[in-house]
Design an enzyme around this catalytic site. Structure first.
Site, PDB file in Angstrom:
ATOM      1  N   ASP A  33     -44.544  93.813   8.463  1.00 40.65           N
ATOM      2  CA  ASP A  33     -45.524  94.376   9.408  1.00 40.65           C
ATOM      3  C   ASP A  33     -46.217  93.270  10.207  1.00 40.65           C
ATOM      4  O   ASP A  33     -46.368  92.147   9.715  1.00 40.65           O
ATOM      5  CB  ASP A  33     -46.552  95.195   8.612  1.00 40.65           C
ATOM      6  CG  ASP A  33     -47.331  96.140   9.506  1.00 40.65           C
ATOM      7  OD1 ASP A  33     -46.949  96.322  10.686  1.00 40.65           O
ATOM      8  OD2 ASP A  33     -48.342  96.695   9.032  1.00 40.65           O
ATOM      9  N   HIS A  50     -40.954  91.436  17.812  1.00 40.01           N
ATOM     10  CA  HIS A  50     -39.793  91.903  17.030  1.00 40.01           C
ATOM     11  C   HIS A  50     -38.703  90.839  17.000  1.00 40.01           C
ATOM     12  O   HIS A  50     -38.061  90.634  15.980  1.00 40.01           O
ATOM     13  CB  HIS A  50     -39.266  93.218  17.612  1.00 40.01           C
ATOM     14  CG  HIS A  50     -40.240  94.354  17.476  1.00 40.01           C
ATOM     15  ND1 HIS A  50     -40.908  94.625  16.303  1.00 40.01           N
ATOM     16  CD2 HIS A  50     -40.680  95.293  18.371  1.00 40.01           C
ATOM     17  CE1 HIS A  50     -41.710  95.669  16.464  1.00 40.01           C
ATOM     18  NE2 HIS A  50     -41.593  96.085  17.720  1.00 40.01           N
ATOM     19  N   LEU A 144     -26.480  88.299  -3.129  1.00 39.20           N
ATOM     20  CA  LEU A 144     -27.588  89.198  -2.764  1.00 39.20           C
ATOM     21  C   LEU A 144     -27.086  90.441  -2.042  1.00 39.20           C
ATOM     22  O   LEU A 144     -26.247  90.354  -1.145  1.00 39.20           O
ATOM     23  CB  LEU A 144     -28.520  88.417  -1.818  1.00 39.20           C
ATOM     24  CG  LEU A 144     -29.652  89.199  -1.164  1.00 39.20           C
ATOM     25  CD1 LEU A 144     -30.787  89.441  -2.153  1.00 39.20           C
ATOM     26  CD2 LEU A 144     -30.207  88.454   0.056  1.00 39.20           C
TER      27      LEU A 144
HETATM   28  C1  FPP Z   1     -43.588  96.301  12.104  1.00 39.20           C
HETATM   29  O1  FPP Z   1     -44.335  95.624  13.069  1.00 39.20           O
HETATM   30  C2  FPP Z   1     -42.171  96.070  12.257  1.00 39.20           C
HETATM   31  C3  FPP Z   1     -41.246  97.050  12.493  1.00 39.20           C
HETATM   32  C4  FPP Z   1     -41.593  98.469  12.604  1.00 39.20           C
HETATM   33  C5  FPP Z   1     -39.845  96.771  12.655  1.00 39.20           C
HETATM   34  C6  FPP Z   1     -39.279  95.611  11.915  1.00 39.20           C
HETATM   35  C7  FPP Z   1     -38.088  95.188  12.654  1.00 39.20           C
HETATM   36  C8  FPP Z   1     -37.692  93.915  12.877  1.00 39.20           C
HETATM   37  C9  FPP Z   1     -38.359  92.771  12.263  1.00 39.20           C
HETATM   38  C10 FPP Z   1     -36.538  93.596  13.765  1.00 39.20           C
HETATM   39  C11 FPP Z   1     -35.335  94.506  13.798  1.00 39.20           C
HETATM   40  C12 FPP Z   1     -34.673  94.721  12.498  1.00 39.20           C
HETATM   41  C13 FPP Z   1     -33.511  94.166  12.064  1.00 39.20           C
HETATM   42  C14 FPP Z   1     -32.998  94.544  10.722  1.00 39.20           C
HETATM   43  C15 FPP Z   1     -32.731  93.175  12.817  1.00 39.20           C
HETATM   44  P1  FPP Z   1     -45.229  96.474  14.054  1.00 39.20           P
HETATM   45  O2  FPP Z   1     -44.487  96.645  15.319  1.00 39.20           O
HETATM   46  O3  FPP Z   1     -45.649  97.756  13.418  1.00 39.20           O
HETATM   47  O4  FPP Z   1     -46.451  95.510  14.219  1.00 39.20           O
HETATM   48  P2  FPP Z   1     -47.965  95.928  14.514  1.00 39.20           P
HETATM   49  O5  FPP Z   1     -48.438  96.757  13.354  1.00 39.20           O
HETATM   50  O6  FPP Z   1     -48.673  94.616  14.592  1.00 39.20           O
HETATM   51  O7  FPP Z   1     -47.979  96.681  15.811  1.00 39.20           O
END
Ligand code: FPP
Length: 254
Positions: A33, A50, A144
């Site tokens: 997150d 991201h 893994l």
């Molecule tokens: C949360 O941050 C993150 C996500 C909902 C997505 C996680 C995805 C990635 C790290 C990249 C794509 C995945 C792969 C497997 C390559 P948020 O956007 O909710 O952050 P915020 O709470 O600060 O807005």
């Protein structure tokens, strides 16, 4: 820069020595997150957060693999994430495809099995294709298992399990008396995997957000204020050291 990196590596070497390599958690789950807030802090679009988050995934997968972790489950896209703006959803899907394509060789080199949990049938065709391809090209590895949770929700998973159990009972394939904790586990996406020993959530939020609801009954939880793109092996080492100090009783006394 050289000196900064050198310092980081000295810090890592120091902290690594504190880890008991005989007590490495078998299964680590992570709620990644804070990508959006990481980008906002830098006046960048959320997509940059991201993208930076994918770099963290690369590093953390490698680190878990080296440490001998057997399962790493990453919450990459929840059943609720469809409510995000369409361009953000499509950025995440594109990053997934890029990651799978770009990292396949490295993951194979590191003996990693690529797996997914969640209903991937709702993902764009290209994502499904790359997931199946990556899985089939890594499934004979023995290191893994990287579980990507995609279109995953803990409640949705439980609903599917209940429906399947009812179907099997109605077809006389199963006896109600056989229902126990283990049987329900076997109907989940994570069947044949141990429950997570350690769940890490970044970004300072203190909640579970519908992740692995059934599986985390006795999981040790570890939270950090660090945003996911800033999460480094150093933080993972700290979480593992903390975990190793905990007294896991599973409801019994010692
Ligand atoms: C949360 O941050 C993150 C996500 C909902 C997505 C996680 C995805 C990635 C790290 C990249 C794509 C995945 C792969 C497997 C390559 P948020 O956007 O909710 O952050 P915020 O709470 O600060 O807005």
């Amino acid at each position: 820069m050289f000196f900064r990196n050198k310092n980081i590596s000295i810090e890592n070497d120091k902290i690594l020595k504190e880890i008991d390599m005989n007590k490495i958690p078998k299964h680590i789950a992570m709620i990644m997150d804070g990508n959006g807030r990481w980008a906002k802090k830098r006046n960048l679009p959320r997509s940059f957060g991201h993208k930076a988050g994918v770099e963290t995934i690369r590093e953390i997968v490698k680190t878990c693999s080296k440490l001998g972790v057997k399962y790493l489950t990453l919450y990459a896209f929840s059943t609720e994430n469809w409510k995000r703006p369409a361009d953000e959803v499509s950025t995440l899907m594109n990053l997934l495809v890029e990651y799978l394509k770009g990292e396949l060789e490295e993951l194979n080199k590191n003996n990693v099995i690529i797996n997914y949990i969640g209903d991937i049938s709702a993902l764009p065709d290209i994502c499904q294709k790359e997931l199946l391809n990556s899985h089939s090209k890594t499934k004979y590895n023995t290191g893994l298992t990287l579980n990507l949770a995609l279109n995953y929700g803990g409640r949705d998973e439980i609903i599917r399990a209940v429906k399947q159990i009812c179907t099997d009972i109605s077809k006389n394939n199963m006896d109600i008396e056989k229902i126990d904790e283990k049987l329900i586990s076997n109907y989940l996406y994570t069947s044949n995997m141990p429950d997570p020993d350690l769940l890490i959530r970044t970004s300072g939020e203190l909640r579970i957000s519908n992740f692995l609801l059934y599986q985390i009954a006795y999981t040790e939880l570890w939270f950090t204020d660090v945003y996911w793109p800033d999460f480094k092996p150093y933080h993972l080492y700290k979480a593992i050291i903390d975990y190793q100090k905990r007294d896991r009783r599973f409801g019994t006394v010692k």
